[in-house]
Design an enzyme around this catalytic site. Structure first.
Site, PDB file in Angstrom:
ATOM      1  CB  CYS A 142      -0.766   0.134   1.508  1.00 19.02           C
ATOM      2  SG  CYS A 142      -2.490   0.885   1.014  1.00 19.02           S
ATOM      3  CG  HIS A 143      -0.176   4.957   1.624  1.00 23.27           C
ATOM      4  ND1 HIS A 143      -1.172   4.449   1.284  1.00 23.27           N
ATOM      5  CD2 HIS A 143      -0.383   6.089   0.921  1.00 23.27           C
ATOM      6  CE1 HIS A 143      -2.356   4.750   1.408  1.00 23.27           C
ATOM      7  NE2 HIS A 143      -2.031   6.028   0.779  1.00 23.27           N
ATOM      8  CD  GLU A 174      -3.155   8.415  -0.798  1.00 17.73           C
ATOM      9  OE1 GLU A 174      -4.709   8.758  -0.134  1.00 17.73           O
ATOM     10  OE2 GLU A 174      -2.205   8.303  -1.022  1.00 17.73           O
TER      11      GLU A 174
END
Length: 245
Positions: A142-143, A174
């Site tokens: 993910c991030h 986002e």
């Protein structure tokens, strides 16, 4: 070298815990992005430790909503004696204190919090770099791939993502979560910018919450919470191929 890798994984956890969402709730560790790899690794007979840069963490409020935490995952969350919760809540280690040589796998879990602390999480980056240098597997979800810019290949002096295909949470995601303006105002970069600047070829899922993960040799990445399990399964497959007799 790789055949002697310890069958042990370090799951990295973000230390950041701050307001990000429009309703005033906080980001932090996205719960299942650490839980699912923990489950996959332990079922494969891999020992797991958890560490953050500071030895502290907070949970991402979005990750605890029914959309992202239900069924068996909710049951685990509600059980304080579950081995994962014990590791997270009472055995979380400080990255600088771990013995890097004990790990053959490094997995960066995430949450938007990773955008805030992983780029400067030098102790976590050092663990990942040591695992990589010894021929081990490095992965992020993910991030989490923003940490890769600081995990340097000692042979090239560049990020281990340089010249490799990676994925991670999309800018579209986002926007869907209505946090892009907040990220921009906080001057934190989205995943695509960080990994592209590190020389990686960013590959996006068709939709921001698809199960989408990529193996690029010893580097494995997943795009979002739905990809945490498949990315971890890729890690086990890659690790077992490295250490096969």
């Amino acid at each position: 070298m790789s055949e002697n890798l310890p069958r042990r994984a370090l799951i990295a956890v973000s230390s950041y815990h701050g307001v990000i969402y429009p309703d005033g709730t906080k980001t932090g560790l996205f719960y299942t992005e650490a839980l699912h790899p923990f489950e996959v690794f332990t079922r494969a007979g891999i020992e797991v430790d958890l560490a953050s840069e500071t030895g502290t963490f907070g949970l991402d409020d979005l990750s605890l909503t029914e959309r992202f935490l239900s069924g068996d995952d909710r049951s685990v969350f509600d059980d304080p004696k579950h081995p994962f919760n014990v590791k997270l809540n009472s055995q979380l280690r400080t990255a600088a204190e771990v013995d890097r040589t004990e790990y053959g796998l490094f997995f960066a879990s995430a949450g938007h919090a990773a955008l805030y602390d992983y780029p400067n999480a030098h102790a976590l980056q050092a663990v990942g770099a040591d695992v990589w240098a010894r021929g081990g597997i490095v992965a992020a979800i993910c991030h989490g791939p923003v940490i890769l810019a600081g995990i340097i290949d000692s042979r090239t002096g560049r990020s281990i993502a340089d010249g490799r295909t990676v994925t991670g949470f999309t800018v579209e995601g986002e926007i869907v979560l209505n946090v892009l303006e907040k990220l921009e105002s906080d001057k934190v970069q989205p995943v695509v910018d960080v990994v592209s600047n590190a020389g990686a070829d960013y590959s996006s899922p068709m939709h921001p919450f698809d199960d989408y993960s990529i193996t690029a040799g010893r580097l494995i990445t997943g795009a979002d919470p739905a990809s945490a399990r498949s990315a971890a399964e890729r890690v086990v497959t890659a690790f077992d191929s490295l250490t096969a007799a």
